[in-house]
Write an enzyme that holds these catalytic residues in place. Structure first.
Site, PDB file in Angstrom:
ATOM      1  N   LYS A  40       7.819   2.168  -9.552  1.00  0.00           N
ATOM      2  CA  LYS A  40       7.322   2.981 -10.545  1.00  0.00           C
ATOM      3  C   LYS A  40       7.847   2.932 -12.609  1.00  0.00           C
ATOM      4  CE  LYS A  40       4.261   4.067  -8.222  1.00  0.00           C
ATOM      5  NZ  LYS A  40       3.618   5.582  -7.296  1.00  0.00           N
ATOM      6  N   ARG A  92       6.268   5.385   0.739  1.00  0.00           N
ATOM      7  CA  ARG A  92       6.118   4.159   0.403  1.00  0.00           C
ATOM      8  C   ARG A  92       7.063   3.277  -0.531  1.00  0.00           C
ATOM      9  NH1 ARG A  92       1.800   5.665  -0.711  1.00  0.00           N
ATOM     10  NH2 ARG A  92       1.586   5.629  -2.554  1.00  0.00           N
TER      11      ARG A  92
END
Length: 208
Positions: free
Chosen positions: A154, A189
């Site tokens: 991210k 995840r």
């Protein structure tokens, strides 16, 4: 569009459904896509809108009796990082959001035991917010549902480490995965599965 989503994901699901021994999750906010995916072999629905964008999604999930991941997000994917990203109480607002969505899901016929919650790392949050979520994740345990966290590659990792490209963020992702598990995450995840599995095994041992 739903047609475009179906054209992209259905051939993959149809090919893998009879081969994989692990459940297939369909990531969509559209009920028609979820329904076709579930009918052809998917076993989990991951809805980043927490079933807010399509009023038929709750019925589809309930009718199929499958697990559903509800994620917190401000705005829409197009607008989530624009405008005012401030929270009066970050964890309080996320908790309140999930309380409302859990009630809506159960009222719509979904078994509460089938619901997983995802605080939405990177979705309508600043770098400081994402770090705070990882630090205070345990607060979401009051909701009594499994917590899924997706920190992999991210942008906030790049902002902390200075790595502009997503595929350079392996170490930052590993640290975030370990932090999430130590803070109470049940499901992670990731992109780099084999590598992060080893990270998770160590974090799990420490967290016990």
């Amino acid at each position: 569009s739903a047609e475009e989503e179906l054209s992209r994901v259905m051939p993959v699901i149809e090919r893998l459904a009879g081969v994989l021994s692990v459940p297939i999750s369909i990531d969509t906010t559209k009920a028609i896509v979820a329904r076709h995916a579930l009918e052809d072999g998917a076993e989990i629905v991951n809805d980043i809108s927490a079933m807010r964008f399509d009023d038929q999604m709750t019925r589809v999930v309930a009718d199929h009796g499958v697990p559903v991941v509800l994620m917190h997000m401000k705005g829409t994917p197009r607008t989530m990082q624009e405008g005012d990203l401030s929270y009066r109480s970050l964890m309080g607002e996320i908790t309140g959001f999930f309380e409302e969505r859990l009630e809506a899901a159960v009222s719509g016929g979904i078994d509460e035991e089938q619901i997983v919650i995802d605080p939405g790392i990177g979705f309508g949050k600043t770098t400081a917010d994402n770090v705070a979520i990882l630090r205070n994740l345990r607060e979401l345990k009051t909701l009594g549902r499994p917590i899924l966290v997706g920190p992999s590659r991210k942008r906030f990792i790049g902002q902390v480490t200075g790595q502009e490209h997503a595929d350079e963020r392996l170490e930052g992702t590993a640290a975030s995965v370990a932090a999430a598990i130590l803070s109470g995450a049940h499901i992670i995840r990731v992109h780099d599965v084999e590598f992060m599995k080893r990270v998770s095994l160590i974090a799990d041992e420490i967290a016990q």
